[in-house]
Design a protein around this motif. Structure first.
Motif, mmCIF file in Angstrom:
data_model
loop_
_atom_site.group_PDB
_atom_site.id
_atom_site.type_symbol
_atom_site.label_atom_id
_atom_site.label_comp_id
_atom_site.label_asym_id
_atom_site.label_seq_id
_atom_site.Cartn_x
_atom_site.Cartn_y
_atom_site.Cartn_z
ATOM 1 N N GLN A 173 1.195 -10.981 -3.021
ATOM 2 C CA GLN A 173 1.442 -10.721 -1.615
ATOM 3 C C GLN A 173 2.944 -10.835 -1.376
ATOM 4 O OE1 GLN A 173 -0.952 -13.997 -0.143
ATOM 5 N NE2 GLN A 173 0.882 -15.170 0.397
ATOM 6 N N GLN A 256 2.632 -5.685 -2.460
ATOM 7 C CA GLN A 256 1.613 -5.466 -1.438
ATOM 8 C C GLN A 256 0.377 -6.293 -1.789
ATOM 9 O OE1 GLN A 256 0.025 -1.472 -1.212
ATOM 10 N NE2 GLN A 256 -0.264 -1.638 0.991
ATOM 11 N N LYS A 257 -0.327 -6.774 -0.780
ATOM 12 C CA LYS A 257 -1.475 -7.646 -0.983
ATOM 13 C C LYS A 257 -2.468 -7.030 -1.975
ATOM 14 C CE LYS A 257 -4.172 -11.177 -0.008
ATOM 15 N NZ LYS A 257 -3.813 -12.579 -0.359
#
Length: 368
Positions: A173, A256-257
């Motif tokens: 994340q 990005q997650k």
């Protein structure tokens, strides 16, 4: 933080366990306190916070009084609260040991957020303090209490995939705040590994039921990014298990997650995507005859772990994820950082058997 006063309040139960929530940050506000309101065996009896005004606001919203709100310098006053049988520690990692030991001296059982501490030495001291005081210590590994993770584990260990060869786990994340305590080595113990990467490590161990024999890791710590002056941005690691099973893990504060787990067997695969989120877990099992997605309830993971700990307190049984489970992850993480520093494989003590560091199996909805 938004309050959630509109959640249904459970019926009072004679033997429910009262918790004091220690630390009212985002996790407590958005997940733990609401989870306790729908819990079968647990409820929130007190709050401990640095901000009395904030604590009083939560007390009003959740049927508590201002007398149920304590500041950290009044923590020991909980000793006289017979209705507070357990404390849930939700503080920066460096403070876990102090508050676990203080709670143990008061005779309170302790549920502590992961990671258990900042290194194996401190984590082991916490286990010993609770043992000496005769109280239970549980590490809050919520993913070991969900129907989806248990279904994945049973597929892996029940032979549906044939012999397991490889595992792949990713949890990343973006950490945007350069002032976040998670980016301070003294408070966090590391970067993404002990925060989000630990889900990869712990879930790999859980689905296999085995312990690694060796580890290897490499990390990246950018020199021109103020967020990563003290901790790594990303880490790649490898775990070697008995029988030649190899697991790869990736974790980062710069992606990005992403939250996935894949298990590859000779005759099938398991895929969880997402694998570590609070809601919406997804599980697909492929066994050579097609893909199968079990219909499993999307349970409140925090409520499940709090209920399990409450049941163990009542029955005097060791919880499924006791302090020893948290210590073992710290031993492995310490070895991973050593490997990243040295550039070499680090050997671990060989541990025979399955679920060596775990206790009483939890009751998991949707599982036999």
């Amino acid at each position: 933080m938004p309050l959630k006063p509109d959640l249904p309040h459970p019926e009072p139960q004679q033997r429910r366990v009262g918790y004091a929530i220690v630390g009212i940050g985002e996790l407590s506000a958005d997940e733990l306190i609401p989870a306790a309101r729908t819990s079968e065996h647990a409820y929130v009896a007190a709050l401990v916070t640095s901000d009395s005004q904030k604590g009083n606001a939560f007390a009003r919203a959740y049927d508590l009084t201002e007398e149920d709100v304590y500041t950290y310098d009044r923590f020991e006053e909980l000793k006289d609260r017979e209705d507070v049988e357990a404390v849930y520690i939700v503080l920066p990692n460096r403070l876990h040991r102090e508050y676990v030991e203080r709670a143990a001296r008061m005779g309170k059982h302790v549920l502590c957020e992961k990671p258990l501490s900042v290194n194996a030495e401190d984590a082991q001291a916490m286990v010993e303090a609770c043992r000496a005081a005769g109280v239970l210590l549980m590490t809050a590994y919520r993913c070991q209490y969900t129907p989806q993770h248990w279904a994945a584990r049973e597929a892996v260990q029940g032979g549906k995939l044939g012999p397991v060869k490889l595992l792949d786990a990713i949890h990343g994340q973006v950490e945007e705040d350069p002032e976040a305590w998670r980016l301070r080595r003294d408070l966090a113990g590391g970067g993404p590994l002990p925060d989000v990467g630990i889900y990869c490590l712990n879930t790999i161990r859980f689905v296999l039921g085995l312990e690694p024999e060796w580890v290897f890791a490499t990390l990246h710590q950018p020199q021109d990014d103020p967020r990563f002056r003290e901790v790594e941005e990303s880490m790649s690691f490898m775990l070697g298990f008995p029988g030649g099973v190899i697991a790869n893990g990736l974790t980062s504060y710069g992606t990005q997650k992403t939250a996935t787990l894949r298990v590859l067997g000779e005759q099938g695969t398991v895929l969880m995507d997402p694998a570590y989120t609070y809601q919406g877990l997804s599980l697909t099992i492929s066994d050579g005859h097609g893909d199968f997605q079990p219909k499993l309830p999307d349970e409140d993971q925090f409520g499940l772990e709090m209920d399990h700990f409450a049941e163990c307190i009542r029955a005097g049984k060791t919880p499924w994820t006791p302090g020893e489970e948290g210590v073992q992850d710290h031993r492995i993480m310490d070895a991973l950082y050593e490997s990243a520093r040295s550039g070499r494989v680090v050997r671990l003590d060989r541990i025979e058997g399955r679920d060596v560091f775990r206790g009483e199996r939890p009751q998991v909805p949707g599982q036999g």
